[in-house]
Design an enzyme around this catalytic site. Structure first.
Site, mmCIF file in Angstrom:
data_model
loop_
_atom_site.group_PDB
_atom_site.id
_atom_site.type_symbol
_atom_site.label_atom_id
_atom_site.label_comp_id
_atom_site.label_asym_id
_atom_site.label_seq_id
_atom_site.Cartn_x
_atom_site.Cartn_y
_atom_site.Cartn_z
ATOM 1 N N GLY A 42 47.538 52.583 32.276
ATOM 2 C CA GLY A 42 47.571 51.591 33.053
ATOM 3 C C GLY A 42 47.051 50.151 32.195
ATOM 4 N N ALA A 46 42.285 45.554 33.293
ATOM 5 C CA ALA A 46 41.227 46.362 32.521
ATOM 6 C C ALA A 46 41.833 47.228 31.597
ATOM 7 C CB ALA A 46 40.643 47.339 33.680
ATOM 8 N N GLY A 47 43.082 47.768 31.736
ATOM 9 C CA GLY A 47 43.795 48.498 30.644
ATOM 10 C C GLY A 47 44.358 47.736 29.633
ATOM 11 N N HIS A 268 41.436 42.623 53.672
ATOM 12 C CA HIS A 268 41.341 41.158 53.551
ATOM 13 C C HIS A 268 41.431 40.291 54.674
ATOM 14 C CE1 HIS A 268 41.977 37.279 51.435
ATOM 15 N NE2 HIS A 268 41.910 37.728 50.209
ATOM 16 N N ARG A 332 34.584 39.011 53.133
ATOM 17 C CA ARG A 332 35.573 39.298 53.494
ATOM 18 C C ARG A 332 35.468 40.446 54.946
ATOM 19 N NH1 ARG A 332 38.963 40.128 48.088
ATOM 20 N NH2 ARG A 332 39.396 37.929 47.631
ATOM 21 N N HIS A 424 43.561 45.751 51.159
ATOM 22 C CA HIS A 424 43.760 44.666 50.157
ATOM 23 C C HIS A 424 43.230 45.668 48.797
ATOM 24 C CE1 HIS A 424 43.766 41.384 47.426
ATOM 25 N NE2 HIS A 424 42.552 41.224 47.556
ATOM 26 N N GLU A 448 39.286 48.734 38.925
ATOM 27 C CA GLU A 448 39.208 49.149 40.510
ATOM 28 C C GLU A 448 39.360 50.572 40.493
ATOM 29 O OE1 GLU A 448 41.798 48.282 44.587
ATOM 30 O OE2 GLU A 448 42.248 47.545 42.637
ATOM 31 N N ARG A 458 33.603 44.089 48.609
ATOM 32 C CA ARG A 458 33.862 43.206 47.414
ATOM 33 C C ARG A 458 33.601 41.981 47.693
ATOM 34 N NH1 ARG A 458 37.702 41.039 44.694
ATOM 35 N NH2 ARG A 458 39.564 41.661 45.589
ATOM 36 N N LEU A 464 38.726 40.439 39.318
ATOM 37 C CA LEU A 464 39.506 39.962 37.811
ATOM 38 C C LEU A 464 38.354 40.136 37.129
ATOM 39 C CD1 LEU A 464 41.656 37.281 38.960
ATOM 40 C CD2 LEU A 464 42.068 39.496 38.927
#
Length: 660
Positions: A42, A46-47, A268, A332, A424, A448, A458, A464
């Site tokens: 990925g 992150a990856g 969301h 949310r 979401h 994630e 979250r 991010l």
């Protein structure tokens, strides 16, 4: 409670844990790094950040993505911003406040140690991205601009118009490509990981499929990092990219990695409503729009008038009415449930009546008056005020407004937007310890793909932050804890029996899928699974519905493996076959999500059990019995055992979550 899982949280005061850990963690010297190989699956935020940083440190990295370029990762779709405790606005923000807001936003179901570390490194992420050239919005004086997001009373969200994810990803991608260019990273695009290879109880590589040729490949690594995103597409309709899937994480789960809190799904509140059965994707409208937009429904049931025709006194700004302290900026899960409640009660708008208004008229007016004052205009006309206000809104949110107009045919500068909640993000994921390692030695999960930082809900702009924190600032330290004891392990040849066996098992499953030769497409099964999940494990759940869902998913699985039809062959480019494998994994995950939701007899964050709510319809937690991470161990078809990890709060006072 069993303590089968060790979170490895460092001892000492929370503000010192990460600093002390970094000073005492075992290191790998530069010469040894060059002989250690790391696989990164990925290449989203992150990856890409992990692969770039680890390669920069000297490790040999292999990076895999199923897209044609890392730039196509779903991180690109993030719109509104990234949180960091910089306190540029001088409005009372701090590392502790970001830590507190994140724990409270997650309804006291996140791990203190991980969340505090996230808050600590948040500021460094912004510095890193600015150095990479990420074009964050700036104030007139040159300082980076901030806006508010749900669940906070400070402005800490840094943004690049409505395309923050894209700009951050391009920053990480440039770092990754630099390492590809100098030979420290080998990049495998159009490759999908289909299994983890285990040798002597440790993750030692992967089986990957070349999606262009259909060939299976074996790849060795001293450690494997899964940075493969979330599993929201289990619901079929979601804001996720169409290719987003759970396959890599699910294969790890079936090889022994615990799956934690799978029932925690984020709905969301601001998405473009479903328009019909033809749809296979939903579009997100950034939460940043709740900054300046006001959410409302008509006070009269089944009101068929257009939004602009409904006078002010006949509008119900229900979030401002119910949650005066936070108004439109509640978290949310609360905003989503409130919208559902109004629509279910008959106050919805639009043709489907499954939508509420998000209105920018007052923001345009407010900004227009500010601009008029700046220009020393004493008696500007209403039209002049509107034009100046629209220009300010266009600068802040223009691409989001353009997107809305393109999809709906309506101009949100002139009429209120219609929005409705949609799937979401997923807070659940592979269980990891403080080092981001799963309970399988050598197998890590970042971003994630893990469960660690968001609890049951979250906060906006924290995805991010977590992805980049894990990749840039956490894993480069924590992986040394494991790899320092692996420097004597030589590269294992891929003709080792474990690789041969793993590839054989993957090939057999592919052959099994191809040879069913039934009548139904992978897409049709995915759609049916999504409907079961949304209806019975979606925005609200109850015991009866979840029990029914488990039975229905088991029946769907049986039907899938007896009546699936895949066109084409296994040894060629075959997206239908790839889709079928992902749907098979989603079906199994869907069952576990319902098992987890049924087990958690409380409401918290994104997990709302109808039997457990306050008189006002808010989530009712049961801290005495459910203050734990629900980590599930795979024991065979439709069989899991629960390994609860107790959550201990030493720095935060547990309270009923209130945004009133």
């Amino acid at each position: 409670m069993s303590n089968k899982l060790d979170a490895k949280i460092p001892e000492g005061p929370i503000s010192d844990k990460w600093t002390k850990y970094r000073s005492t963690v075992p290191l790998v010297n530069p010469a040894n790094k060059r002989s250690l190989e790391i696989i990164v699956v990925g290449t989203g935020l992150a990856g890409a950040s992990a692969a770039a940083t680890l390669a920069e440190m000297g490790y040999k990295v292999k990076a895999f993505c199923f897209q044609d370029s890392p730039r196509r990762a779903h991180s690109i779709a993030a719109q509104g911003g990234i949180n960091a405790a910089k306190n540029y606005q001088n409005d009372g923000d701090s590392v502790y406040r970001l830590f507190y807001d994140t724990i409270k936003g997650g309804d006291y179901r996140a791990r203190e140690g991980n969340v505090h570390r996230l808050a600590e490194v948040s500021g460094s992420i912004i510095d890193q991205c600015v150095a990479q050239g990420v074009p964050f919005a700036r104030e007139y004086g040159g300082l980076l601009s901030n806006r508010s997001f749900g669940g906070t009373q400070v402005q800490r969200t840094f943004y690049a118009a409505g395309q923050t994810g894209q700009q951050l990803l391009l920053g990480a991608y440039s770092g990754l490509e630099r390492q590809v260019g100098i030979g420290n990273v080998t990049m495998y695009t159009r490759h999908e990981m289909l299994d983890v290879v285990m040798i002597d109880g440790k993750a030692r590589g992967i089986i990957a499929k070349n999606l262009v040729t259909g060939e299976l490949e074996r790849h060795f690594g001293h450690a494997v990092l899964l940075c493969t995103g979330g599993y929201g597409n289990v619901f079929y309709l979601s804001t996720n990219a169409m290719g987003s899937n759970v396959t890599a994480a699910w294969k790890a789960h079936k090889k022994g990695a615990n799956f934690a809190n799978p029932c925690y799904t984020q709905i969301h509140p601001t998405c473009i409503p479903v328009s019909g059965d033809h749809q296979s994707k939903l579009t997100l409208m950034s939460e940043s729009l709740r900054n300046d937009g006001r959410i409302w429904v008509p006070k009269k049931k089944d009101d068929k008038r257009a939004g602009n025709d409904i006078p002010e006194e006949e509008r119900d700004y229900y979030l401002e009415r119910r949650y005066p302290a936070f108004g439109n900026l509640v978290p949310r899960d609360i905003a989503s449930r409130a919208a559902k409640e109004r629509c279910d009660a008959g106050y919805g708008v639009g043709a489907s009546k499954m939508a509420v208004f998000l209105d920018y008229a007052s923001a345009i007016d407010r900004y227009g008056k500010i601009e008029a004052n700046k220009k020393n205009m004493h008696n500007p006309s209403k039209e002049e005020i509107r034009e100046m206000g629209k220009a300010v809104v266009k600068e802040k949110y223009g691409n989001l407004f353009d997107m809305y107009k393109q999809i709906t045919g309506e101009d949100p500068y002139e009429v209120p937007m219609r929005i409705y909640p949609a799937v979401h993000y997923t807070m659940g994921g592979l269980w990891v310890d403080y080092n981001l390692m799963t309970n399988v030695p050598g197998l890590y999960a970042l971003g994630e793909a893990n469960f660690s930082d968001h609890g049951a809900n979250r906060l906006g702009a924290s995805a991010l932050m977590q992805g980049l924190a894990d990749g840039y600032f956490v894993i480069p330290y924590t992986i040394g804890s494991y790899l320092s004891s692996e420097i004597r392990t030589k590269s294992i040849p891929t003709d080792h029996p474990a690789f041969v066996e793993a590839e054989k098992a993957v090939q057999e499953r592919i052959n099994k899928l191809i040879n069913i030769k039934g009548k139904q497409s992978p897409e049709s099964f995915h759609k049916r699974l999504g409907k079961i999940m949304w209806d019975k494990c979606g925005m609200a759940r109850n015991a009866k519905g979840l029990q029914e869902a488990i039975v229905e998913i088991q029946a769907l699985k049986k039907e899938f493996w007896s009546d699936l039809r895949i066109l084409g062959d296994a040894d060629e480019f075959n997206p239908e076959l790839d889709k079928a494998g992902r749907v098979a994994d989603f079906i199994e995950l869907g069952e576990l999500m319902c098992v987890d939701a049924l087990n958690r007899n409380e409401s918290c964050g994104g997990h709302f059990r109808e039997e457990y709510q306050t008189e006002e319809g808010e989530a009712l937690r049961d801290d005495e019995n459910y203050m734990y991470v629900a980590a599930w161990e795979y024991e065979g078809e439709s069989k899991w055992s629960l390994n609860p990890e107790p959550l201990i709060y030493e720095n935060i006072k547990i309270a009923q979550r209130s945004y009133k």
